[in-house]
Design an enzyme around this catalytic site. Structure first.
Site, PDB file in Angstrom:
ATOM      1  N   HIS A 292      96.134  99.008  33.604  1.00  0.00           N
ATOM      2  CA  HIS A 292      97.162  97.913  33.251  1.00  0.00           C
ATOM      3  C   HIS A 292      96.889  96.853  34.132  1.00  0.00           C
ATOM      4  O   HIS A 292      96.152  96.855  35.157  1.00  0.00           O
ATOM      5  CB  HIS A 292      98.736  98.402  33.703  1.00  0.00           C
ATOM      6  CG  HIS A 292      99.803  97.768  33.512  1.00  0.00           C
ATOM      7  ND1 HIS A 292     100.207  96.721  33.969  1.00  0.00           N
ATOM      8  CD2 HIS A 292     100.717  97.878  32.401  1.00  0.00           C
ATOM      9  CE1 HIS A 292     101.311  96.132  33.462  1.00  0.00           C
ATOM     10  NE2 HIS A 292     101.571  96.765  32.457  1.00  0.00           N
TER      11      HIS A 292
ATOM     12  N   CYS B 100      99.635  94.812  27.872  1.00  0.00           N
ATOM     13  CA  CYS B 100      98.916  94.446  29.315  1.00  0.00           C
ATOM     14  C   CYS B 100      97.962  95.144  29.725  1.00  0.00           C
ATOM     15  O   CYS B 100      97.618  95.543  30.768  1.00  0.00           O
ATOM     16  CB  CYS B 100     100.182  94.764  30.489  1.00  0.00           C
ATOM     17  SG  CYS B 100     101.654  93.813  30.256  1.00  0.00           S
TER      18      CYS B 100
ATOM     19  N   GLN C 267     103.322 105.407  34.556  1.00  0.00           N
ATOM     20  CA  GLN C 267     103.444 106.479  33.512  1.00  0.00           C
ATOM     21  C   GLN C 267     103.475 107.951  33.962  1.00  0.00           C
ATOM     22  O   GLN C 267     104.685 108.599  33.298  1.00  0.00           O
ATOM     23  CB  GLN C 267     102.287 106.154  32.335  1.00  0.00           C
ATOM     24  CG  GLN C 267     102.253 104.700  31.716  1.00  0.00           C
ATOM     25  CD  GLN C 267     103.693 104.562  30.928  1.00  0.00           C
ATOM     26  OE1 GLN C 267     104.060 105.493  30.391  1.00  0.00           O
ATOM     27  NE2 GLN C 267     103.984 103.325  30.946  1.00  0.00           N
TER      28      GLN C 267
ATOM     29  N   LYS D 198     110.957 103.615  34.388  1.00  0.00           N
ATOM     30  CA  LYS D 198     110.349 104.472  33.432  1.00  0.00           C
ATOM     31  C   LYS D 198     110.514 105.753  33.799  1.00  0.00           C
ATOM     32  O   LYS D 198     109.978 106.663  33.074  1.00  0.00           O
ATOM     33  CB  LYS D 198     108.507 104.249  33.824  1.00  0.00           C
ATOM     34  CG  LYS D 198     108.134 102.884  33.318  1.00  0.00           C
ATOM     35  CD  LYS D 198     106.888 102.731  33.071  1.00  0.00           C
ATOM     36  CE  LYS D 198     106.262 101.381  33.200  1.00  0.00           C
ATOM     37  NZ  LYS D 198     106.225 100.538  31.919  1.00  0.00           N
TER      38      LYS D 198
ATOM     39  N   ASP E 134      97.947 104.736  40.166  1.00  0.00           N
ATOM     40  CA  ASP E 134      99.066 103.841  39.634  1.00  0.00           C
ATOM     41  C   ASP E 134      99.742 105.000  38.891  1.00  0.00           C
ATOM     42  O   ASP E 134      99.344 105.538  37.710  1.00  0.00           O
ATOM     43  CB  ASP E 134      98.351 102.824  38.654  1.00  0.00           C
ATOM     44  CG  ASP E 134      99.484 102.238  37.699  1.00  0.00           C
ATOM     45  OD1 ASP E 134     100.702 102.658  37.744  1.00  0.00           O
ATOM     46  OD2 ASP E 134      99.297 101.368  37.017  1.00  0.00           O
TER      47      ASP E 134
HETATM   48  N1  PMP Z   1     100.902 100.497  35.299  1.00  0.00           N
HETATM   49  C1  PMP Z   1     101.144 101.100  34.224  1.00  0.00           C
HETATM   50  C2  PMP Z   1     100.069 102.157  33.832  1.00  0.00           C
HETATM   51  C3  PMP Z   1     102.283 100.668  33.427  1.00  0.00           C
HETATM   52  O1  PMP Z   1     102.456 101.280  32.244  1.00  0.00           O
HETATM   53  C4  PMP Z   1     103.108  99.822  34.047  1.00  0.00           C
HETATM   54  C5  PMP Z   1     104.375  99.283  33.163  1.00  0.00           C
HETATM   55  N2  PMP Z   1     104.044  99.017  31.617  1.00  0.00           N
HETATM   56  C6  PMP Z   1     102.702  99.110  35.102  1.00  0.00           C
HETATM   57  C7  PMP Z   1     101.760  99.387  35.828  1.00  0.00           C
HETATM   58  C8  PMP Z   1     103.651  98.102  35.578  1.00  0.00           C
HETATM   59  O2  PMP Z   1     104.825  98.429  35.924  1.00  0.00           O
HETATM   60  P1  PMP Z   1     106.313  97.523  36.279  1.00  0.00           P
HETATM   61  O3  PMP Z   1     106.054  96.545  35.246  1.00  0.00           O
HETATM   62  O4  PMP Z   1     107.585  98.231  36.158  1.00  0.00           O
HETATM   63  O5  PMP Z   1     105.871  97.080  37.552  1.00  0.00           O
END
Ligand code: PMP
Length: 423
Positions: free
Chosen positions: A140, A381, A220, A243, A217
């Site tokens: 991401h 993203c 998910q 999430k 990270d």
């Molecule tokens: N890493 C992953 C794999 C994600 O799916 C996301 C959110 N789509 C993020 C990081 C970032 O999370 P947040 O916007 O809640 O900080």
């Protein structure tokens, strides 16, 4: 109905979440009764954010109704109550991921802030000119950009673990990337764009053989897999509360205590200090050293309620249920002419991304929305992932335990309609 009066009673044995259980659990989520364009909501955008059970909504409401006060600084009873609630939430989260100590749980805004904390604190201290940071091809943006900023500042280099066309990382290439200049490996546990569950134990083991720490990270993964940070032996783990059925604006960074102890503060302000003079400041102990300013107290309390709710259902049950839904959905969408799945790893969590021949993903999303079906379209993203597969965007359905086969059927029917509109 809240977690305290769970319809399930004590945690059920793994794999025993029946359709009836799911129908009952859906009652815990008020939003699932919403109508969208006059149709029942079919919410398949769980990877973007999950819906909130009554237990979480009530915990936040209760906090503001009868406990609201600032934490850590008050001698009055209300402040003590708020502090207790907030710190209890930290302990619940510690248990949820099986961290060794609650001081290893740092409250942050979400996974993004967790990663930025590590890059700004650990990274700035340990990364020098010519050093290398390893990420993967399926990150991401929030696990790419903070490292790029650091590399630019320090004259360091970002190295990327490649993946195959199923969306699986190539571990033999990863092995070649690890060298004495590597300072950190930062890899996604479960990909939001592909659903791939990465072999993180192996990734960590290989990094540790080279004395390199690993950040996972878990934005998910935390909603789909049972987590045990001690068993994984990861050095840092990033989670977003929203999430995992919790509120937005709260998340956690897990870090091994000895690493966190050795790191400088990320932000300065109230609560993170032991004493301040104009000449010198002494920093507070963990976890407060990294929690400057008034925190998101109600958010922390809400996240504590969320992990309590998940534990009551049982993460094994959730995982099994979501795997069933994913298999069913994968099989069903394969009957749609011209549909190409993006992300076909052997180990996947509840994400089904695809493109449809000659139809832009946004058009798919817009037509499905007319029938109340919420999916996500775009690059998620993860622009480097789109580049790998040679597509500008994908359509992505992502599942939670509260989704049903009927909802998958509605998706498939909706996709047939999309085909007809464009035929
Ligand atoms: N890493 C992953 C794999 C994600 O799916 C996301 C959110 N789509 C993020 C990081 C970032 O999370 P947040 O916007 O809640 O900080």
């Amino acid at each position: 109905m809240g977690a305290d009066q769970s319809v399930l009673g004590p945690p059920a044995p793994p794999g025993s979440l029946s359709d009836l259980d799911v129908q009952r659990l859906r009652q815990d989520f008020p939003i699932l009764k919403e109508k969208i364009h006059g149709k029942p909501l079919v919410y398949l955008d769980n990877a973007a954010t999950s819906q909130k059970p009554r237990a979480v909504i009530d915990a936040i409401s209760r906090f503001y109704s009868s406990e609201n006060s600032n934490v850590h600084r008050g001698v009055h009873l209300l402040s003590q109550r708020a502090t207790e609630e907030y710190e209890n939430a930290r302990i619940k989260i510690q248990r949820y991921i099986n961290a060794a100590d609650s001081k290893e749980i740092i409250f942050v805004r979400g996974a993004t802030e967790a990663i930025n904390l590590v890059s700004n604190s650990y990274g700035r201290k340990h990364v020098q000119e010519g050093d290398e940071i390893v990420v993967s091809a399926m990150e991401h943006h929030s696990n790419i950009v903070p490292w790029q900023i650091l590399c630019q500042e320090k004259g360091a280099r970002l190295r990327v673990i490649p993946m195959n066309d199923r969306g699986e990382l190539l571990l033999e290439e990863y092995e070649k990337l690890l060298n004495p200049k590597t300072r950190l490996v930062a890899v996604v546990h479960v990909s939001n764009a592909l659903g791939t569950i990465n072999p993180v134990r192996k990734i960590i083991e290989m990094a540790h053989q080279n004395n390199v720490p690993v950040l996972l990270d878990g934005a998910q993964a935390a909603a789909h897999l049972r987590l045990d940070v001690q068993e994984l032996d990861c050095d840092f783990y990033a989670i977003s509360g929203h999430k995992v059925y919790g509120p937005t604006g709260i998340g956690i960074l897990y870090g091994k205590a000895d690493l966190l102890e050795s790191m400088p503060p990320y932000q300065g302000g109230g609560d993170m200090i032991r004493s301040v003079t104009f000449e010198k400041t002494l920093y507070n102990v963990l976890p407060y050293k990294f929690e400057a300013g008034t925190p998101n107290i109600a958010g922390g309390v809400g996240l504590g309620a969320a992990v309590g709710y998940i534990e009551q259902i049982g993460m094994e049950n959730i995982s099994v249920r979501e795997q069933e839904l994913l298999s069913y959905a994968t099989e069903q969408v394969s009957t749609i002419p011209g549909l190409r799945p993006i992300g076909t790893a052997r180990e996947k969590a509840g994400v089904l991304a695809f493109v449809l021949d000659g139809i832009h993903a946004h058009d798919i999303g817009t037509i499905l929305d007319q029938d109340g079906i919420a999916i996500r379209t775009g690059h998620h993203c993860t622009q480097p992932v789109m580049d790998h597969f040679g597509v500008p965007a994908t359509a992505r359905a992502s599942f939670s335990f509260y989704n049903t086969r009927e909802e998958v059927d509605a998706l498939v029917q909706g996709l047939r309609k999309v085909r007809e509109v464009f035929s």
